[in-house]
Design an enzyme around this catalytic site. Structure first.
Site, short mmCIF file in Angstrom:
data_model
loop_
_atom_site.label_atom_id
_atom_site.label_comp_id
_atom_site.label_asym_id
_atom_site.label_seq_id
_atom_site.Cartn_x
_atom_site.Cartn_y
_atom_site.Cartn_z
N TYR A 124 0.83 -1.21 0.00
CA TYR A 124 0.00 0.00 0.00
C TYR A 124 0.86 1.26 0.00
O TYR A 124 0.37 2.35 0.24
CB TYR A 124 -0.94 -0.01 1.22
CG TYR A 124 -1.98 -1.08 1.13
CD1 TYR A 124 -1.63 -2.42 1.21
CD2 TYR A 124 -3.32 -0.78 0.97
CE1 TYR A 124 -2.57 -3.42 1.12
CE2 TYR A 124 -4.28 -1.77 0.89
CZ TYR A 124 -3.89 -3.10 0.97
OH TYR A 124 -4.84 -4.09 0.87
N LYS A 171 4.60 -14.80 4.43
CA LYS A 171 4.95 -15.62 3.27
C LYS A 171 6.48 -15.58 3.13
O LYS A 171 7.03 -15.27 2.06
CB LYS A 171 4.23 -15.08 2.02
CG LYS A 171 4.33 -15.96 0.78
CD LYS A 171 3.38 -17.14 0.80
CE LYS A 171 3.60 -18.02 -0.42
NZ LYS A 171 2.81 -19.26 -0.39
N ASP A 204 -1.15 -18.76 2.98
CA ASP A 204 -2.08 -19.67 2.29
C ASP A 204 -2.62 -20.73 3.26
O ASP A 204 -3.81 -21.06 3.26
CB ASP A 204 -1.43 -20.32 1.04
CG ASP A 204 0.03 -20.66 1.23
OD1 ASP A 204 0.68 -20.04 2.09
OD2 ASP A 204 0.55 -21.52 0.51
N ASP A 228 -5.89 -7.41 4.89
CA ASP A 228 -7.05 -6.94 4.13
C ASP A 228 -7.84 -8.14 3.61
O ASP A 228 -9.06 -8.25 3.78
CB ASP A 228 -6.52 -6.09 2.95
CG ASP A 228 -7.60 -5.28 2.27
OD1 ASP A 228 -8.76 -5.35 2.71
OD2 ASP A 228 -7.29 -4.58 1.30
#
Ligand code: NAI
Length: 334
Positions: A124, A171, A204, A228
């Protein structure tokens, strides 16, 4: 004592749910003078900016704001007002409790997980370039400072709220440097909070765990983008975007807003569910120490839901105004 609080109704369904929320706060006896400020697409036409300076000045002065959703054009047009607000006021922690409500027939009853999302950086950053035709680049910024403070916020929150565990969602198997930095900060902060169990989950796998056993995750701390996405997934678990609240917390100011957006598909139809903004206002009342009013609204909301009063998003026939009226009457009887 009356509080002066900034109110940004927003656009789309924003004014409808903001108006409902104001009525509910009044019914609960919260004494608030609203400092109403306009931001978003509508004000851009009049003022040439989507975020006039006085909006930020008002929030800085009042320290607390309640905000309706503001739409952002996709792929082109102005920069997100929501992201700009969060960055300008350094509202670094976005706290989103994902909880089942009675009578909503959620996919998984008893869901109770809190997402603490870093709110100021990651993808962002707004730093994007077209390097050459056909190749676009977006900058993912992760800093040690922001990672340490969001982890500290999550562990403090867990201790304060009597939670057992904080799960960092990352991740770092792929983004070894950026997500690796978050992980390193998380481990450092975890050593200072021995009573809270630290857990590490890849994003994930987290999506799967949210479906299978969300409560095991307890308090999630994560980067801006993962937070988000997982928030909407969480909303799906407990009945939809119409009920999940949120708080954007900084050192000097806090802005309370629902997880959902401006819902242009139902704007002006009188069917929006105001519950998410009402629950955000409950978080706001708790933040300013108006605990009795907060509790009255929470109890009123539970009773209203238990009585089967539901808006269209939850499969009911009740419109925004009728829902609000019923809730206010229920609160008045308590
Ligand atoms: P959205 O959350 O506005 O809507 C998604 C779906 O959920 C729609 O079908 C909508 O009708 C429904 N929905 C959302 N809130 C509801 C409510 N309170 N009651 C009943 N149904 C509700 O997401 P979407 O369509 O992706 O975004 C619309 C606009 O909102 C975009 O411009 C986006 O940028 C903006 N947005 C603003 C946010 C904010 O101000 N914090 C957050 C998310 C999106």
């Amino acid at each position: 004592m009356a509080y002066t609080i900034t109110l940004i109704p927003g656009d789309g369904i924003g004014p409808e749910v903001a108006n409902a929320t104001k009525q509910v706060l009044e019914a609960a006896g919260a004494k608030i003078d609203w400092d109403v400020q306009e931001a978003g697409a509508a004000v851009a036409e009049k003022r040439g900016t989507t975020l006039p300076d006085e909006v930020l000045t008002s929030i800085r002065r009042n320290k607390v704001a309640l905000k309706g959703p503001i739409g952002t054009p996709i792929g082109k047009g102005f920069r997100s007002v929501n992201v700009t607000l969060r960055q300008a006021l350094d509202l670094y922690a976005n706290v989103r409790p994902v909880r089942s409500l009675p009578g909503v027939e959620p996919r998984f009853e008893g869901t109770d997980v809190v997402i603490v999302r870093e709110n100021t950086e990651d993808l962002y950053s707004g730093l994007e370039v077209m390097i050459m035709p056909g190749i676009a680049q977006s900058m993912k910024i992760i800093t040690e400072r922001a990672s340490l403070r969001i982890c500290e916020y999550a562990f403090d929150y867990a201790e304060r709220m009597g939670r057992k565990r904080v799960t960092v969602v990352h991740k770092a198997n792929i983004m070894k440097i950026s997500d690796g930095l978050l992980l390193e900060c998380f481990r450092k902060v975890a050593t200072k909070h021995p009573r809270i169990e630290p857990v590490e989950v890849i994003v994930d796998a987290c999506a799967l765990q949210m479906i299978k056993n969300a409560n095991r995750l307890d308090v999630i701390v994560t980067e801006n983008l993962y937070g988000d996405i997982l928030s909407d997934l969480g909303a799906g678990l407990v009945g939809g975007l119409g009920i999940v609240p949120g708080a954007n917390i900084g050192v000097d100011a806090a802005v309370f807003e629902a997880v959902h957006g401006s819902a242009p598909d139902i704007a002006g139809m009188g069917i929006a569910n105001p519950t998410a903004l009402i629950q955000s206002a409950v978080m706001m009342l708790q933040h300013i120490g108006e605990l009795a009013a907060a509790q009255r609204i929470e109890r009123g909301l539970l009773a209203t839901m238990e009585n089967g009063v539901r808006t269209a998003d939850l499969g009911g026939p009740t419109g925004t105004d009728e829902f609000t009226r019923t809730l206010c009457e229920t609160i008045g009887r308590m």
